[in-house]
Write a protein that holds these residues in place. Structure first.
Motif, PDB file in Angstrom:
ATOM      1  N   ALA A 136       0.833  -1.195   0.000  1.00 33.49           N
ATOM      2  CA  ALA A 136       0.000   0.000   0.000  1.00 33.49           C
ATOM      3  C   ALA A 136       0.870   1.249   0.000  1.00 33.49           C
ATOM      4  CB  ALA A 136      -0.925  -0.018   1.205  1.00 33.49           C
ATOM      5  N   SER A 137       1.913   1.232   0.831  1.00 34.79           N
ATOM      6  CA  SER A 137       2.702   2.464   0.934  1.00 34.79           C
ATOM      7  C   SER A 137       3.516   2.697  -0.328  1.00 34.79           C
ATOM      8  CB  SER A 137       3.593   2.432   2.173  1.00 34.79           C
ATOM      9  OG  SER A 137       4.453   1.320   2.119  1.00 34.79           O
ATOM     10  N   ILE A 138       3.945   1.628  -1.002  1.00 35.52           N
ATOM     11  CA  ILE A 138       4.662   1.835  -2.266  1.00 35.52           C
ATOM     12  C   ILE A 138       3.731   2.497  -3.270  1.00 35.52           C
ATOM     13  CG2 ILE A 138       5.602   0.621  -4.269  1.00 35.52           C
ATOM     14  CD1 ILE A 138       6.974  -1.286  -2.411  1.00 35.52           C
ATOM     15  N   LEU A 139       2.507   1.992  -3.345  1.00 31.71           N
ATOM     16  CA  LEU A 139       1.542   2.550  -4.290  1.00 31.71           C
ATOM     17  C   LEU A 139       1.316   4.035  -4.035  1.00 31.71           C
ATOM     18  CD1 LEU A 139      -1.285  -0.079  -4.764  1.00 31.71           C
ATOM     19  CD2 LEU A 139       0.285   0.845  -6.464  1.00 31.71           C
ATOM     20  N   LEU A 140       1.247   4.409  -2.750  1.00 31.94           N
ATOM     21  CA  LEU A 140       0.976   5.806  -2.416  1.00 31.94           C
ATOM     22  C   LEU A 140       2.211   6.685  -2.560  1.00 31.94           C
ATOM     23  CD1 LEU A 140      -1.312   5.588   0.721  1.00 31.94           C
ATOM     24  CD2 LEU A 140      -1.834   6.661  -1.464  1.00 31.94           C
ATOM     25  N   LEU A 141       3.315   6.195  -1.994  1.00 29.94           N
ATOM     26  CA  LEU A 141       4.501   7.044  -1.879  1.00 29.94           C
ATOM     27  C   LEU A 141       5.236   7.212  -3.200  1.00 29.94           C
ATOM     28  CD1 LEU A 141       6.123   6.025   1.508  1.00 29.94           C
ATOM     29  CD2 LEU A 141       4.869   8.095   0.940  1.00 29.94           C
ATOM     30  N   MET A 142       5.234   6.147  -3.997  1.00 32.93           N
ATOM     31  CA  MET A 142       6.076   6.162  -5.187  1.00 32.93           C
ATOM     32  C   MET A 142       5.805   7.386  -6.065  1.00 32.93           C
ATOM     33  SD  MET A 142       8.527   4.206  -6.199  1.00 32.93           S
ATOM     34  CE  MET A 142       8.524   2.455  -6.027  1.00 32.93           C
ATOM     35  N   PRO A 143       4.552   7.610  -6.519  1.00 37.24           N
ATOM     36  CA  PRO A 143       4.327   8.779  -7.382  1.00 37.24           C
ATOM     37  C   PRO A 143       4.588  10.090  -6.644  1.00 37.24           C
ATOM     38  CG  PRO A 143       2.279   7.542  -7.038  1.00 37.24           C
ATOM     39  CD  PRO A 143       3.348   6.803  -6.344  1.00 37.24           C
ATOM     40  N   LEU A 144       4.180  10.150  -5.374  1.00 37.25           N
ATOM     41  CA  LEU A 144       4.360  11.399  -4.633  1.00 37.25           C
ATOM     42  C   LEU A 144       5.833  11.786  -4.558  1.00 37.25           C
ATOM     43  CD1 LEU A 144       1.865  11.188  -1.648  1.00 37.25           C
ATOM     44  CD2 LEU A 144       1.877  12.768  -3.586  1.00 37.25           C
ATOM     45  N   LEU A 145       6.652  10.809  -4.162  1.00 38.12           N
ATOM     46  CA  LEU A 145       8.063  11.123  -3.983  1.00 38.12           C
ATOM     47  C   LEU A 145       8.752  11.414  -5.308  1.00 38.12           C
ATOM     48  CD1 LEU A 145       9.222   8.859  -1.060  1.00 38.12           C
ATOM     49  CD2 LEU A 145       8.764  11.288  -1.114  1.00 38.12           C
ATOM     50  N   MET A 146       8.269  10.769  -6.375  1.00 37.70           N
ATOM     51  CA  MET A 146       8.851  11.061  -7.693  1.00 37.70           C
ATOM     52  C   MET A 146       8.625  12.523  -8.050  1.00 37.70           C
ATOM     53  SD  MET A 146       7.726   7.876  -9.962  1.00 37.70           S
ATOM     54  CE  MET A 146       8.367   6.272  -9.686  1.00 37.70           C
ATOM     55  N   VAL A 147       7.384  12.979  -7.880  1.00 34.42           N
ATOM     56  CA  VAL A 147       7.075  14.366  -8.210  1.00 34.42           C
ATOM     57  C   VAL A 147       7.839  15.306  -7.285  1.00 34.42           C
ATOM     58  CG1 VAL A 147       5.230  16.059  -8.325  1.00 34.42           C
ATOM     59  CG2 VAL A 147       4.843  13.754  -9.157  1.00 34.42           C
ATOM     60  N   PRO A 169       5.518  17.905 -13.575  1.00 36.08           N
ATOM     61  CA  PRO A 169       5.335  16.741 -12.714  1.00 36.08           C
ATOM     62  C   PRO A 169       4.966  15.503 -13.512  1.00 36.08           C
ATOM     63  CG  PRO A 169       4.035  18.590 -11.926  1.00 36.08           C
ATOM     64  CD  PRO A 169       4.687  19.041 -13.163  1.00 36.08           C
ATOM     65  N   TRP A 170       4.180  15.685 -14.524  1.00 37.09           N
ATOM     66  CA  TRP A 170       3.777  14.534 -15.331  1.00 37.09           C
ATOM     67  C   TRP A 170       4.972  13.930 -16.047  1.00 37.09           C
ATOM     68  CZ3 TRP A 170      -0.576  12.396 -14.360  1.00 37.09           C
ATOM     69  CH2 TRP A 170      -1.635  13.164 -13.829  1.00 37.09           C
ATOM     70  N   VAL A 171       5.817  14.824 -16.535  1.00 37.19           N
ATOM     71  CA  VAL A 171       7.016  14.310 -17.201  1.00 37.19           C
ATOM     72  C   VAL A 171       7.828  13.475 -16.209  1.00 37.19           C
ATOM     73  CG1 VAL A 171       9.112  14.933 -18.415  1.00 37.19           C
ATOM     74  CG2 VAL A 171       7.042  16.273 -18.756  1.00 37.19           C
ATOM     75  N   TRP A 172       7.929  13.978 -14.974  1.00 42.71           N
ATOM     76  CA  TRP A 172       8.682  13.227 -13.968  1.00 42.71           C
ATOM     77  C   TRP A 172       8.003  11.898 -13.660  1.00 42.71           C
ATOM     78  CZ3 TRP A 172      13.426  13.833 -11.938  1.00 42.71           C
ATOM     79  CH2 TRP A 172      14.096  15.025 -12.262  1.00 42.71           C
ATOM     80  N   LEU A 173       6.689  11.942 -13.648  1.00 42.44           N
ATOM     81  CA  LEU A 173       5.986  10.681 -13.377  1.00 42.44           C
ATOM     82  C   LEU A 173       6.253   9.656 -14.474  1.00 42.44           C
ATOM     83  CD1 LEU A 173       2.399  11.249 -11.966  1.00 42.44           C
ATOM     84  CD2 LEU A 173       4.331  10.059 -10.955  1.00 42.44           C
ATOM     85  N   THR A 174       6.191  10.116 -15.725  1.00 43.64           N
ATOM     86  CA  THR A 174       6.459   9.168 -16.814  1.00 43.64           C
ATOM     87  C   THR A 174       7.890   8.657 -16.724  1.00 43.64           C
ATOM     88  OG1 THR A 174       7.028  10.967 -18.285  1.00 43.64           O
ATOM     89  CG2 THR A 174       4.776  10.153 -18.408  1.00 43.64           C
ATOM     90  N   GLY A 175       8.786   9.584 -16.358  1.00 46.16           N
ATOM     91  CA  GLY A 175      10.164   9.145 -16.163  1.00 46.16           C
ATOM     92  C   GLY A 175      10.227   8.099 -15.060  1.00 46.16           C
ATOM     93  N   GLY A 176       9.418   8.328 -14.011  1.00 44.39           N
ATOM     94  CA  GLY A 176       9.380   7.365 -12.922  1.00 44.39           C
ATOM     95  C   GLY A 176       8.921   6.007 -13.394  1.00 44.39           C
TER      96      GLY A 176
END
Lengths: 774, 554
Positions: A544-555, B10-17
């Motif tokens: 669950a936490s990977i699903l939540l945290l992954m996109p947030l931390l990427m941004v 942010p979207w670009v970063w997400l796709t990169g992710g």
């Protein structure tokens, strides 16, 4: 390649000397020969090539040819008609039957004959006499389950005779020889005649059953008494001798006062069913025969004036088939209600007869039966599939005896004119019907109709359950969760690597992801089943936490990098390498989530997330749809990624440049121009990925429990069409219904994936044309 | 910030992710298979610690650490383990104790909090045995004929010296059993079938029949004598082997006597240097690649599986290459290019996407039951009802996979043919060559690399396919390889073992999953390596090809 150069041009000049080059005649021969070779190659390759393509087409044709027999209708045709073997004047047929090869038949008569005859011609081969006293008349006849080959004859002096006929096979010199036999399974002091009434009252109605727990007999006497007799076999541990103990009980009469027309005993000695002229069936619970009583009385006829004219158990003596004087045919069995009392429950109706139903004959090994009415019309039915399969014009008169051959390929009927009709039955796949495949079916012993796939079991009485709904739902469920995981990831990755990524990085990334496609699915399945499934079970909060945290931390990382990191630092990493920067972030998030998982579990889920789920009311299987979704998603990501990346990458550059020149941001260009243009390509990528997910076998086989259930709970398993084939195909009997249904499943998979791929391919080709036009 | 959000960055970063996640998954997966597959052969240290559960006497535990886990105490209590009251997080270790014959279970979880400090005793010995899995303990005595010859620390030397010899004898016994007695048995089976065939043939006269039967009886007597001799030799070796044994102490202090004939390998992991370990590692890996499986496939090697996979793929290649290439040439060079050809092309292409299990069903119904059953009826009547070709066989597996991979070869060859510039073709035709000559001398040689690519891709796909094989030819344990020393040497009617199925079988259908797990990883690694190498070769060939024609067509 130079040797091909034809030196004919220079030949003329050199001909005056002795030329090494071919003369005109040889040249012509050579040319002819080359021509022949050319033609040979043309036709050879043509035949070969077409042959190969034909072979590929053969797959479809062959699968189809294996499936077609499933849908062929049953047929009843006349085999032979002859006067019933043996004496017929004033002699009534009580029973007919045959052995499993239809090579020897038997006719039992009221005069006490047991006539073994050839079913082909009706010629009497052997004659035996039942030990009936000389001066009595037969007043009642009954038979136990067909496969027990046991019959009972009630006499007007209150006696009953139980007899069992048999067919003994011997192989002599490679040829099979069958001879008839007759025995009396219960005899008191050597006398097979049982005095049931005790006072000479005639037997009016009779029921007999022979099951695992011995022989039971129920009789209604002319004075209205209802008698139950049991013969229990007990084997002495010391001597190994079997002793038969006879116990007799008297039962109260049914509550209604109508005349009793039929009685039936079941194979487990637990219930007695009594049908009456009032159209009612009464259920006696005789599990404890001393206090046996009526538990349930039910009107089984819709017509208020109709009587129960015939009643018979199907194989296994669970399902009751009732035929009425109004011609109706219906199936009933006991279903336990809320108070745990068995109630006779109406299950389904079959095609009605125009005249009262006189005889019902169950099959020996399946849940099928035949019914015959007073006009002599015979119909073939099958219980589970709720079908009336065939109607046979008739034997002219009302039937006195009707029975199947043990392999259900022959039907024997004796009419009131004492003519025996041997009918040939072709009915290999009665289990198949639309309702059996796709609708809820009320199976024997279940409390309500349901979708069930259960193709085989240990017992002979088993009712095969061929509902395709659980398998179809399982297939869709597996594909759905796989796509849920794969589509966003693959398309986003494709967008980035086709449009934002630097060319050099793309040169590494694309082959790396594509090589995943070649990874054997058995490896993915094994990792999913043996590593991922227990891992997820132990680390549910981490998922669950990977699903939540992954996109947030990427941004967040993107924000920090573009806004807060100094330009000097940023310049060290060229544009288009963001993905490489994010790799450590991904690893970090994953590691953090997993190592914090137990803490989270203690803080949020009371220490055990799995238990918490169960408490909330969600069933959790270790090998579940989540595991399958991830593993199968993994398998389809490269497919979707590769095709949609190509589609996005090949969007003509002048379109994007135009958009950017008009002031759109790269992301606006992406969503408004590039994605729109490439959408057919992405669509076809998703279709092809879906086709792969639908047909994937090993991953679902290994990463789920393979239980055919009908739900979409992500924490439960499923069984897919393909896994089902892999599990059951090796043990299915060749040519049987189960075998052919598995072929049907394969054919369906073939057609679905073929159509999906074709649509995808056509869309893709259109797109290619569009690009070249732009 | 708001502006930054609106710019779409942010979207670009997400796709990169997404790319990063995909890469991490792929590389992580390969890394995991690599590490776990290779790690199995490394002689892991044997740990010793005292395990004292609350209110119980401490016990000594000796074994190899398999893996460790961190769990919540609640989950552990739910599963019925005793966990100290004050703990919320529990670390537990899976210890491979070995000694399945002594202790019953060879893998046991131990809670970290109850264990004492770990020790690494240098005299801890690990034995790989023919039965009952590994033995872990301390060597105490070396015996011959039941009498103690050496005891104490010198026992190791005597034991190691003798082990060399007993290992040789064990190998000899295995050879006698597998090869020599196997050959005799096969010969006897052949005689039995010949005799049955004789009885089936009615046209033979009584005299002739008797004469032939006498011949058969003579042959059989000869074989019986041969068999008896072999058996006698084997029994001699066995009784010689039975003379030597060792006594070792297991973790709970009990003494255990072990026959030397039972021991495959012995090592003292805590006493080995890095290079000794490296040498041991190489030897173990080689044994794994070249050995036969034991103990329901959970131990020993995977040679039959590798051999079966390679053999099947080779037979498949022999079939699929000519057919695929011919079909492609027909479609590209000879067929009239119209809607029909286009439809055929799309269909062939799409067959590659049809689930492999469908091909398996077809193979089972058509090849095994229909063709195989037919062959049995006509040629192998004497063996019926046991099937010869009408059952799982390597030939049907190969043919099924050939059908499965035909589209791959056709598509790839066609692509190669279409890439050849028209100028080259026209040049050949202009010089007077016929179409067939142009084809064989110009077009086919130039497109040969494309055909190779197609073949390699087909092989890579076939090597990893398991689902269809489960229906048409693969078995858990094949008694003999499809190739051996008895005529006709290549036995197309035999069932075979396969790497992919081996993974499925050992991982999911074996009685001791925990013991088989490292082997599954190692097998997976071998399979992945084979497939990745094949794929990389195909990609390399394709790229070289593209470069070449880019240059030539300019």
């Amino acid at each position: 390649m130079n040797d091909l150069a034809n030196p004919a041009g220079v030949a003329g000049k050199l001909r005056k000397e002795r030329s090494l080059l071919p003369t005109g005649e040889r040249l012509a021969r050579l040319r002819r020969w080359r021509n022949i070779k050319d033609q040979l190659a043309r036709y050879g390759i043509g035949i070969f090539g077409l042959g190969v393509i034909f072979c590929l087409g053969l797959i479809f044709v062959y699968l189809f040819s294996e499936v077609v027999p499933l849908f062929r209708s049953a047929a009843v045709t006349q085999g032979a008609v002859y006067a019933a073997p043996g004496p017929i004047d004033g002699v009534r047929t009580a029973q007919v039957a045959s052995d499993r090869h239809n090579s020897l038949g038997v006719r039992l008569t009221d005069a006490g004959h047991a006539l073994f005859f050839s079913p082909e011609t009706g010629e009497v081969l052997e004659q035996k006499i039942l030990p009936l006293p000389a001066d009595v008349a037969v007043t009642a006849r009954a038979r136990a389950e067909a496969r027990s080959r046991t019959v009972a004859i009630g006499l007007d002096n209150g006696h009953v005779l139980i007899a069992a006929y048999g067919f003994d096979e011997v192989f002599r010199g490679g040829a099979r020889q069958v001879s008839g036999s007759l025995e009396y399974p219960v005899a008191v002091d050597g006398d097979p005649l049982l005095d049931v009434a005790g006072d000479g009252t005639a037997v009016r109605n009779l029921a007999v059953q022979r099951g695992a727990r011995g022989i039971a007999l129920a009789a209604e006497l002319a004075d209205g008494r209802l008698v139950l007799v049991r013969f229990e076999e007990t084997r002495s541990f010391l001597t190994g001798e079997t002793t038969v103990e006879r116990k007799q009980y008297e039962l109260e009469r049914p509550p209604s006062n109508a005349a009793i027309t039929r009685m039936l005993l079941d194979g487990t000695n637990r219930s007695l069913l009594v049908g009456d002229a009032d159209g009612q069936v009464h259920y006696y619970d005789i599990a404890r025969p001393a206090d046996g009583q009526v538990r349930d009385s039910r009107r089984v006829m819709q017509d208020p004036n109709a009587a129960v004219t015939s009643m018979e158990y199907l194989l296994g003596s669970v399902s009751l088939i009732v035929g009425g004087s109004d011609g109706s045919v219906s199936q009933w069995f006991l279903v336990r209600d809320a108070d745990n009392i068995g109630r006779l429950t109406h299950i389904r109706d079959f095609e009605s007869h125009a005249a009262p139903v006189r005889a019902i004959a169950p099959e020996y090994a399946r849940k099928g039966f035949a019914t015959a009415d007073a006009d002599g019309t015979i119909k073939l039915h099958y219980a589970t599939s709720e079908r009336t399969l065939a109607t046979y014009g008739g034997i002219g008169t009302a039937p006195r005896a009707l029975s199947f051959g043990p392999r259900a390929n022959a039907l024997y009927a004796v009419g009131e004119d004492e003519r025996l009709h041997r009918l040939i039955v072709r009915n290999p796949h009665p289990e198949v019907s639309f309702s059996a495949f796709w609708q809820k079916v009320w199976y024997e012993g279940r409390s309500e109709p349901d979708y069930v796939w259960q193709s085989s079991s240990a017992t002979d009485e088993f009712e095969p359950k061929f509902s395709l709904v659980p398998l179809t739902v399982g297939t869709i469920k597996a594909a759905f969760y796989a796509m849920l995981f794969a589509v966003p990831l693959a398309i986003m990755a494709a967008i980035y690597s086709a449009y934002f990524m630097s060319a050099r990085l793309r040169g590494y990334v694309k082959p790396t992801i594509e090589i995943m496609e070649a990874l054997p699915t058995v490896i993915l399945g094994f990792l999913a089943g043996l590593w991922l499934a227990p891992f997820i079970e132990n680390n549910l909060p981490a998922v669950a936490s990977i699903l939540l945290l992954m996109p947030l931390l990427m941004v967040a990382f993107g924000f920090i990098w573009t806004r807060l990191v100094s330009a000097e630092w940023r310049a060290r990493i060229p544009v288009g390498w963001e993905a490489a920067l994010l790799i450590p972030v991904v690893i970090l998030v994953g590691w953090l989530s997993v190592s914090l998982s137990p803490l989270l579990e203690v803080a949020l889920f009371g220490g055990d997330a799995r238990q918490w789920l169960t408490d909330v009311g969600i069933t959790y299987d270790q090998r579940n749809a989540l595991v399958v979704g991830i593993a199968m998603g993994f398998a389809v990501i490269p497919t979707i990624y590769s095709i949609s990346e190509d589609a996005i990458f090949n969007v003509p550059k002048h379109l994007t440049q135009g958009s950017l020149a008009l002031g759109a941001t790269p992301w606006q260009t992406m969503t408004r121009v590039v994605l729109l243009t490439a959408s057919p390509g992405i669509f076809s990528a998703v279709m092809i990925g879906m086709g792969r997910a639908v047909g994937e076998t090993m991953i679902v086989l290994m990463a789920t429990g393979n239980s055919p259930i009908v739900n979409f709970n992500i924490f439960e398993g499923m069984r897919t069409l393909s896994a089902n084939i892999a599990v059951e195909m090796p043990e299915a009997a060749v040519g049987g219904t189960h075998f052919r249904i598995l072929f049907l499943a394969a054919l369906v998979l073939f057609v679905i994936t073929f159509v999906m791929n074709t649509v995808a391919e056509i869309v893709r080709q259109r797109l290619r044309q569009k690009y070249s036009a732009l | 910030m708001k502006e930054w959000m609106r710019s779409g960055t942010p979207w670009v970063w997400l796709t990169g992710g997404a790319v990063a996640v995909s890469l991490v998954m792929v590389l992580g997966l390969l890394l995991m298979i690599g590490v776990r597959g290779l790690g199995h052969f490394w002689p892991s240290a044997v740990v010793e610690f005292d395990y004292a559960q609350e209110g119980q006497q401490p016990v000594r535990v000796l074994g190899e650490l398999s893996r460790s886990e961190t769990l919540t105490a609640a989950a552990m209590r739910e599963a019925g383990h005793a966990v100290p009251e004050d703990q919320e997080i529990v670390v537990r270790h899976l210890i491979k104790r070995g000694n399945r014959d002594v202790t019953g279970s060879d893998f046991v979880w131990y809670l970290g909090s109850y264990s004492s400090e770990w020790r690494y005793p240098s005299d801890a010995m690990v034995l790989e045995r023919l039965t009952w899995g590994d033995f872990i303990g301390y060597l105490r005595e070396y015996r011959e004929d039941g009498e103690v010859i050496v005891s104490g620390s010198e026992a190791r030397q005597a034991f190691e010296a003798r082990l060399q010899e007993t290992q040789r004898m064990v190998r000899e016994i295995a050879h006698i059993e597998r090869v020599e007695i196997g050959a005799v048995n096969r010969e006897m089976e052949r005689l039995r079938l010949v005799e049955r065939g004789l009885n089936l043939r009615d046209e033979l006269g009584a005299a002739e029949r008797e004469q032939r039967q006498a011949e058969l009886a003579a042959e059989r007597a000869e074989l019986d004598a041969e068999y008896a001799a072999l058996q006698a030799r084997r029994n001699d070796l066995r009784s010689e082997l039975r003379r030597y044994s060792i006594v070792a102490e297991v973790m709970d202090g009990r003494m255990q006597e072990i026959q030397l004939g039972e021991i495959v390998k012995a090592w003292w992991p805590n006493d080995m240097g890095f290079f000794a370990k490296l040498g041991f590692y190489g030897q173990s890996f080689w044994d794994f690649i070249s050995g036969f499986p034991r103990e329901a496939n959970t131990e020993g090697g995977i040679l039959p599986a590798i051999f079966g996979t390679v053999m099947m793929v080779m037979i498949m290649s022999v079939v699929v290459t000519p057919f695929g290439v011919m079909a492609a040439i027909y479609l590209r060079e000879y067929a009239k290019q119209g809607p029909l050809t286009r439809a055929i092309r799309i269909s062939v292409n799409n067959l590659a996407g049809v689930p492999s299990i469908v091909f398996g069903v077809f193979g089972l119904g058509f090849f095994v039951y229909f063709i195989g059953g037919g062959i049995d009826q006509v040629f192998y009547q004497e063996a019926l009802p046991s099937p010869t070709y009408g059952g799982p066989a390597i030939i049907w597996a190969s043919l099924t996979l050939a059908l499965l991979t035909l589209p791959v070869v056709i598509v790839s060859t066609e692509e190669g043919l279409s890439r050849i510039p028209a100028s080259i073709r026209q040049g050949s035709l202009a010089l007077g060559a016929t179409k067939a000559e142009t084809l064989w001398r110009v077009v086919v040689p130039l497109s040969a690399p494309a055909m190779m690519t197609g073949l390699i891709l087909a092989v890579a796909r076939a090597a990893g396919e398991v689902a269809p094989l489960m229906l048409v030819g693969v078995v858990k344990l094949a008694p003999s390889l499809p190739v051996d020393g008895t005529a006709p040497y290549l036995h197309l009617d035999r069932a075979f073992m396969h790497l992919g199925f081996h993974i499925f079988d050992v991982g999911f259908q074996s009685p001791n999953v925990e013991a088989g797990r490292p082997l599954v990883y190692a097998t997976a690694l071998v399979l992945v390596l084979i497939i990745i190498i094949l794929n990389l070769t195909a990609i390399a060939i394709r790229n070289r090809l593209r470069e070449k024609y880019k240059a030539e067509s300019d």
